[in-house]
Write an enzyme that holds these catalytic residues in place. Structure first.
Site, mmCIF file in Angstrom:
data_model
loop_
_atom_site.group_PDB
_atom_site.id
_atom_site.type_symbol
_atom_site.label_atom_id
_atom_site.label_comp_id
_atom_site.label_asym_id
_atom_site.label_seq_id
_atom_site.Cartn_x
_atom_site.Cartn_y
_atom_site.Cartn_z
ATOM 1 N N GLY A 1 0.173 -1.855 -4.096
ATOM 2 C CA GLY A 1 -0.773 -2.917 -3.590
ATOM 3 C C GLY A 1 -0.311 -4.257 -4.259
ATOM 4 O O GLY A 1 0.887 -4.382 -4.112
ATOM 5 N N ASP A 2 -1.184 -4.822 -4.643
ATOM 6 C CA ASP A 2 -1.023 -6.172 -5.319
ATOM 7 C C ASP A 2 -1.087 -6.232 -6.730
ATOM 8 O O ASP A 2 -2.029 -5.546 -7.648
ATOM 9 C CB ASP A 2 -2.113 -7.362 -4.632
ATOM 10 C CG ASP A 2 -1.583 -8.711 -5.301
ATOM 11 O OD1 ASP A 2 -1.110 -9.577 -4.585
ATOM 12 O OD2 ASP A 2 -2.356 -9.148 -6.368
ATOM 13 N N PRO B 1 0.698 -1.222 0.011
ATOM 14 C CA PRO B 1 0.063 0.105 -0.157
ATOM 15 C C PRO B 1 0.754 1.532 -0.138
ATOM 16 O O PRO B 1 0.193 2.275 -0.334
ATOM 17 C CB PRO B 1 -0.785 0.092 1.278
ATOM 18 C CG PRO B 1 -0.154 -0.741 2.171
ATOM 19 C CD PRO B 1 0.681 -1.997 1.348
ATOM 20 N N LYS C 1 0.149 6.091 -13.757
ATOM 21 C CA LYS C 1 -1.155 6.494 -14.266
ATOM 22 C C LYS C 1 -1.896 7.022 -13.205
ATOM 23 O O LYS C 1 -2.336 6.195 -12.068
ATOM 24 C CB LYS C 1 -1.809 5.305 -15.011
ATOM 25 C CG LYS C 1 -1.216 5.051 -16.291
ATOM 26 C CD LYS C 1 -1.892 3.860 -17.123
ATOM 27 C CE LYS C 1 -1.809 2.605 -16.320
ATOM 28 N NZ LYS C 1 -2.374 1.690 -17.290
ATOM 29 N N ASP D 1 4.990 2.758 -10.724
ATOM 30 C CA ASP D 1 3.948 3.664 -10.919
ATOM 31 C C ASP D 1 3.613 4.558 -9.715
ATOM 32 O O ASP D 1 4.777 4.942 -8.857
ATOM 33 C CB ASP D 1 2.683 2.652 -11.292
ATOM 34 C CG ASP D 1 2.169 1.983 -9.783
ATOM 35 O OD1 ASP D 1 2.699 2.274 -8.658
ATOM 36 O OD2 ASP D 1 1.381 0.946 -10.134
ATOM 37 N N MET E 1 -10.167 3.312 -6.042
ATOM 38 C CA MET E 1 -10.051 4.432 -7.054
ATOM 39 C C MET E 1 -11.567 4.766 -6.997
ATOM 40 O O MET E 1 -11.908 5.405 -8.240
ATOM 41 C CB MET E 1 -9.482 4.001 -8.258
ATOM 42 C CG MET E 1 -8.199 3.444 -8.198
ATOM 43 S SD MET E 1 -7.662 2.427 -9.800
ATOM 44 C CE MET E 1 -8.514 1.163 -9.539
#
Length: 714
Positions: free
Chosen positions: A302-303, A227, A270, A250, A375
């Site tokens: 995250g994953d 996270p 992104k 990212d 999100m």
């Protein structure tokens, strides 16, 4: 190797040249070759542009030859290989392309820019079609089939003005003179590559290893960073990062962690509204780096397999013969649960959890007791509205909204579904994760205090719902089509024990004096099918059961409504008993009026007298009702001397796909009618233990008691 290798390949001249090209690199290997037609060669009417072609259109027969022992290996154009490969077939060698471009073949060697608008261009590739549309959207693109020589000939014959062909194919065939120009758009990543396939585990892999690039390419590892807190990184992930030659990372990564790593680092983040790199570009960057033999890490927050395009990247890389590893990471939902000390599931009120993307045009609302939206900051109001209005979630369902989970600047905002639905909690910082469900209430309440109430009736209007009720409708109302017409077809006579409830067999709306409405649905159905009675309300007496029905009549424009004292059918019957007493008491006056009416001459006609006589004689009752309504109202009123016109106005059924819930998670259940009890038992098998039941009206209570008696006897 003394034994000859049995080779299978397609029979085109290009395919034969490709076989020769492969074995020129291995003069020490003896082989024998057999050629055949593939399914695609035999069925050239199948378009390769519209997705109708099977993935193995050019490889199926070659795979079968290997399985049957007719061949040891097959040689293919690598881009023709399906993904995924059959489980018993594997690529044992891959040879690089000497040219990966596409060329335009045209009459008179016209270049793409020189072709007139509307020119017909032949291609067999969706990727080529896309590139062509970007450069010349004014051209007409049509599918083209056949070997390379046949495609070129179709251009020369005028069937097409031009065609797009792989440059390497033209060069292998010695047809370079046909090239009008080399085109600039991207081509298939395996264009020009040659591949050898064999049975999985084939010992022949080593025979071709010296020239094959298959094992010389790098590996791509999709690594979950977690996270955001580097301390939550797994040991395996940390090792992969340390060993990487190049890292593509990212937005959700703490890039300070990467500062001292030896790998080349490329940012490809992104975020909503801004993409530093599009996904297609990221895919190609990963592929190119692996082709260079680098140890590649694709580092994701995250994953990597949860809302991180993991499957897309795996498919792209593996379909282009790059090896991929996946190293899981702690997903943000788990980190949120740890940070807030809240379990995502709980034996008392949440046995299911759904991880949901909120970054879609229309957010989905899965059937789970705990929802975690990733999100979803911009969609919170839409999500809450759908959960409350469509899914029946309780207004007071707690919600946690957390920004930058596990990071030093983490922030958590608490609210309810109702507040989100009303547009509160706007303009919160992002990235944001939303936890919706009663587990969020564990921050402030004990589990024993949280159990909600389950409501089984039809979904009420928003303004009539209770904040702590969860609504799972177990009855569905559908209006009986044109039920007045149906009554007409049946001569308006509903039979019971061979008797008609009414002596009237021809319907005239002015005949009925009394109208009984036992629910809002009867009002709505009558308003839909026969609103004249509401427009001529002064001619009728409107009788209702309950506040909701009365309100529906008022909305329909009926000013004077008699609401019976008991909110059930017994209340209706009692009212008509009193009405009969009133009529009996008025009979002497009626007989006197009748005597005067019969003696009246036409020159002195008294219309008021006629109306009083006619109204007294009118005992016709109209009763629109549910498909499940019992006959006790018509029977009782018949006994009292009234004529009842009984009509099924709406159907009351169990919904086709009722929402099932874990009954152990509810403290009390509300039943609004006998049918809700019956449908509940149909759905769940029985009534739950240790649960408080709330009923609406004495009839529903009586039915519940009857069901409980039967249950106790068993």
């Amino acid at each position: 190797m003394n034994k000859k290798i049995k080779v299978i390949a397609r029979g085109s001249r290009l395919s034969r040249l490709q076989v020769e090209e492969v074995f020129k690199n291995f003069p020490e290997l003896a082989y024998e070759i057999k050629y055949l037609e593939s399914y695609g060669d035999k069925n050239q009417q199948i378009s390769l542009l519209n997705g109708e072609a099977p993935a193995d259109i050019f490889t199926r027969e070659l795979d079968d030859a290997i399985r049957q022992g007719d061949a040891d290996i097959a040689i293919h154009s690598a881009k023709d290989l399906p993904y995924p490969l059959p489980e018993d077939i594997e690529v044992i060698a891959l040879f690089p392309a000497f040219d990966t471009t596409d060329s335009l073949v045209s009459r008179d060697h016209k270049k793409l820019a020189e072709l007139p608008a509307g020119s017909i261009i032949g291609t067999s590739s969706p990727l080529r079609k896309k590139g062509l549309n970007e450069l010349r959207p004014d051209l007409t693109i049509k599918g083209i089939r056949g070997c390379i020589e046949e495609r070129v000939q179709q251009v020369k014959d005028g069937k097409y003005d031009a065609a797009i062909v792989a440059t390497c194919a033209l060069k292998r065939l010695g047809m370079e003179d046909e090239i009008a120009e080399v085109l600039p758009f991207p081509t298939h990543p395996l264009q020009g590559f040659l591949a050898i396939t064999g049975k999985k585990g084939s010992a022949l892999k080593q025979a071709f290893a010296s020239k094959s690039i298959l094992d010389k390419q790098g590996t791509v590892s999709l690594v979950g960073f977690g996270p955001g807190d580097p301390d939550l990184l797994t040991i395996k992930a940390a090792k992969a990062i340390d060993a990487a030659d190049i890292i593509f990372y990212d937005d959700l990564i703490d890039d300070s962690y990467l500062a001292d790593k030896k790998a080349e680092k490329i940012y490809v983040g992104k975020r909503a509204g801004y993409h530093h790199k599009e996904q297609a570009d990221i895919n190609r960057l990963l592929l190119d780096a692996a082709r260079e033999g680098k140890n590649v890490v694709r580092l994701k927050g995250g994953d990597p397999m949860i809302f991180a395009h993991g499957s897309e990247e795996i498919e792209y890389l593996e379909s282009n013969l790059i090896k991929v590893n996946v190293i899981p990471g702690i997903t943000t939902a788990s980190a949120l649960a740890a940070s807030q000390k809240i379990s995502l599931t709980h034996r008392d009120f949440s046995s299911s959890v759904a991880l949901v993307s909120g970054h879609t045009p229309q957010p989905v609302t899965p059937d789970a007791e705990t929802l975690v939206y990733y999100m979803g900051a911009k969609q919170l109001q839409v999500i809450a509205t759908q959960l409350i209005d469509k899914e029946g979630w309780a207004f007071n369902t707690p919600v946690l909204l957390t920004y930058n989970v596990s990071r030093p600047d983490e922030q958590t905002f608490e609210t309810t579904l109702w507040n989100l639905r009303n547009g509160e909690m706007q303009n919160l910082p992002t990235p944001l994760i939303a936890l919706i469900g009663y587990v969020a209430g564990l921050k402030h309440y004990q589990a024993s205090d949280i159990k909600p109430t389950l409501y089984t009736g039809t979904l009420p209007a928003i303004e009539k719902r209770k904040a702590d009720y969860t609504y799972t409708p177990l009855i569905e109302i559908s209006y009986h089509p044109s039920y007045f017409t149906k009554i007409l077809e049946d001569n308006y006579c509903k039979q019971y024990d061979g008797k008609c409830f009414t002596k009237y067999c021809e319907w005239d709306e002015s005949q009925a004096l009394y109208y009984i409405f036992t629910s809002q649905y009867g009002v709505e159905a009558t308003l839909e099918d026969y609103d004249l009675i509401f427009k001529e309300q002064e001619k009728h007496v409107f009788i209702s059961i309950g506040d909701t029905t009365t309100e529906a009549l008022h909305k329909a424009g009926v000013k004077n409504v008699i609401q019976v004292e008991q909110d059930n059918r017994y209340g209706v019957i009692e009212w008509f008993k009193k009405e009969k007493e009133r009529l009996d008491a008025a009979r002497p006056q009626y007989e006197h009026s009748l005597e005067l009416f019969e003696k009246m001459d036409f020159d002195n006609y008294d219309y008021e007298l006629e109306e009083s006589v006619t109204r007294y004689e009118n005992r016709l009752v109209f009763y629109p009702h549910s498909s499940l309504s019992p006959e006790d109202i018509p029977l009782a009123l018949q006994e009292l001397g009234f004529d009842v016109l009984s009509a099924v106005a709406y159907n009351n059924v169990l919904p086709k796909n009722p929402r099932r819930v874990n009954l152990n998670h509810f403290k009390r259940i509300v039943f609004t009618s006998p049918s809700t009890i019956d449908n509940f038992i149909k759905l769940y098998g029985k009534l739950p233990e240790n649960t408080e039941f709330i009923t609406r009206g004495p009839i529903t209570q009586d039915h519940l008691e009857e069901v409980m008696k039967v249950k106790n006897k068993k």
